[in-house]
Design an enzyme around this catalytic site. Structure first.
Site, PDB file in Angstrom:
ATOM      1  N   THR A 199       0.590  -1.410 -13.368  1.00  0.00           N
ATOM      2  CA  THR A 199      -0.750  -1.172 -12.184  1.00  0.00           C
ATOM      3  C   THR A 199       0.166  -2.684 -11.437  1.00  0.00           C
ATOM      4  OG1 THR A 199      -0.912  -4.487 -13.076  1.00  0.00           O
ATOM      5  CG2 THR A 199      -2.179  -1.715 -14.421  1.00  0.00           C
ATOM      6  N   CYS A 200      -1.399  -2.577 -10.366  1.00  0.00           N
ATOM      7  CA  CYS A 200      -1.245  -3.343  -9.361  1.00  0.00           C
ATOM      8  C   CYS A 200      -1.123  -5.137  -9.240  1.00  0.00           C
ATOM      9  CB  CYS A 200      -1.967  -2.571  -7.677  1.00  0.00           C
ATOM     10  SG  CYS A 200      -2.188  -0.720  -7.923  1.00  0.00           S
ATOM     11  N   ASP A 201      -1.238  -4.975 -10.645  1.00  0.00           N
ATOM     12  CA  ASP A 201      -2.045  -6.469  -9.980  1.00  0.00           C
ATOM     13  C   ASP A 201      -0.593  -7.383 -10.657  1.00  0.00           C
ATOM     14  OD1 ASP A 201      -2.487  -9.344 -10.653  1.00  0.00           O
ATOM     15  OD2 ASP A 201      -3.932  -8.527 -12.404  1.00  0.00           O
ATOM     16  N   SER A 202      -0.507  -8.183  -9.540  1.00  0.00           N
ATOM     17  CA  SER A 202       0.418  -9.274 -10.056  1.00  0.00           C
ATOM     18  C   SER A 202       1.028  -9.889 -11.285  1.00  0.00           C
ATOM     19  CB  SER A 202       1.273 -10.342  -8.620  1.00  0.00           C
ATOM     20  OG  SER A 202       0.488 -10.189  -8.096  1.00  0.00           O
ATOM     21  N   ASN A 207      -7.122  -0.606 -14.154  1.00  0.00           N
ATOM     22  CA  ASN A 207      -6.171   0.275 -13.699  1.00  0.00           C
ATOM     23  C   ASN A 207      -6.284   1.857 -13.708  1.00  0.00           C
ATOM     24  OD1 ASN A 207      -3.360  -1.233 -10.965  1.00  0.00           O
ATOM     25  ND2 ASN A 207      -5.961  -0.150 -10.552  1.00  0.00           N
TER      26      ASN A 207
END
Ligand SMILES: *Cc1c(COP(=O)(O)O)cnc(C)c1O
Length: 366
Positions: free
Chosen positions: A316-319, A355
């Protein structure tokens, strides 16, 4: 499941996939049942509510520990009858109690007076177990942080329930999940003996002792075989509780070893001299157990070259989606397969579609 078997399966089914070994699940159930011969096992549906797991355990003769209306729907759909279920959520809305009673469940759990009062309207239909807290800060998840009445106050609560006209039938506890110290069960049972004695003096007959779940499985460090782990518990139960109905609520020990995750590297990058690998499963998926359950899963890969401290990130795009910040990995290539074992408990159960990523599919392997 061994790497080459998963490699073949992943080639057919794609990734990310959780392979459910039916044999392993059955074996875990039989092993626990033979380690605790006199104990009725109620599988904790919370640990993995997958329909395949539920129906395999049903065919093994398991009973079920359910906590919510949603879990009642799941077991009902699998054709499991209410007499095989107990409801163990210590905090319920009136509608939850009615939903369970309408299904036919009659055994409930409470750990405080406010909760006991909720049963007064149903006192002829419901039996109550009192949840006692057993602190175990050393285990993976301390399930007595949020629920349970202190052992010293347990008898008092039983007496209050009886004074309300309720049928207080037993005592339950949970020694903490992935509990590696079987003496914790003995500690709890010591309290139970004392409480049962006090209750008997007041004319309250405690009939059920529910030893909860918590039985450990092999993650990175192996644990003793179940027979060995349970031996002191068994011995104590035989000596002091032979006239009681003993039940348990195993979750992880049944579902945990049954699933193996196959995930592939979908991207790689060198950032500040460190290799970052992005795979197609992350903490919003099956690796949610890394966050919520604090579990660390055994990994296998095909390459055996020199390892470097690397990062294994999710898709996903989350850190926050980084299952492993510090992991020793050989130089991996896009498309490489990673296999993680012991991924059946508290993994897919807490996964999401964040996401736009689908949850890992589940494939049953006979
Ligand atoms: C989560 C839970 C279980 C299962 O615990 P495991 O450690 O997975 O065996 C059993 N009983 C209750 C009440 C629970 O909340």
């Amino acid at each position: 499941m061994d790497f080459s078997q998963v490699q073949k399966l992943a080639a057919v089914h794609g990734t990310p996939t959780l392979f459910l070994s039916e044999g392993r699940l059955r074996e875990s159930y039989r092993e626990l049942q033979s380690a605790l011969p006199g104990v009725t096992l109620y599988y904790a549906v919370k640990s993995n509510a997958g329909s395949e797991i539920i129906s395999i355990l049903k065919s093994e003769g398991s009973s079920f520990d359910i906590c919510t209306n949603g879990e009642i729907d799941i077991v009902a759909k699998a054709g499991i009858g209410p007499s095989q279920c107990i409801h163990t959520h210590p905090i319920k809305r009136d509608g939850d109690i009615r939903y369970a009673l309408d299904f036919g469940v009659t055994t409930f759990v409470a750990d405080n007076e406010y909760e006991l009062m909720k049963f007064i309207p149903y006192k002829d239909r419901a039996e109550v177990l009192i949840r006692m807290s057993i602190q175990n800060p050393n285990c993976l998840v301390n399930l007595s942080h949020k629920f349970g009445v202190a052992p010293e106050l347990t008898f008092d609560l039983i007496r209050k329930g009886a004074d309300m006209g309720l049928r207080i039938k037993g005592i339950c506890f949970h020694c903490g999940s992935q509990n590696q110290n079987s003496l914790k069960y003995i500690e709890a049972l010591e309290y139970c003996r004392d409480i049962c004695r006090k209750a008997a003096l007041r004319g309250i007959r405690i009939e059920i002792i529910d030893i909860g779940g918590g039985f450990p499985i092999d993650y990175l460090t192996p644990v003793p075989p179940l027979a060995e782990f349970c031996a002191p518990v068994n011995e104590y139960l035989e000596r002091y509780f032979s006239n009681y109905r003993i039940i348990a609520e195993p979750g992880r020990v049944l579902s945990g070893p049954s699933m193996t995750l196959a995930t592939r590297i979908v991207g790689k990058s060198q950032r500040n001299g460190i290799w970052w690998y992005y795979c197609d499963e992350g903490v919003y998926g099956s690796f949610s157990g890394k966050i919520y359950d604090h579990a660390d899963y055994p990994m296998s890969i095909a390459r055996s070259s020199e390892r470097f401290n690397s990062v294994l990130a999710g898709p996903t795009c989350d850190s926050v989606d980084i299952p492993y910040e510090n992991i020793a990995l050989p130089i991996l290539e896009i498309g490489d397969l990673l296999v993680f074992d012991a991924m059946g408990a508290y993994t897919t159960a807490s996964a999401s579609n964040f996401n736009g990523f689908e949850k890992a599919k589940i494939v049953v392997v006979a």
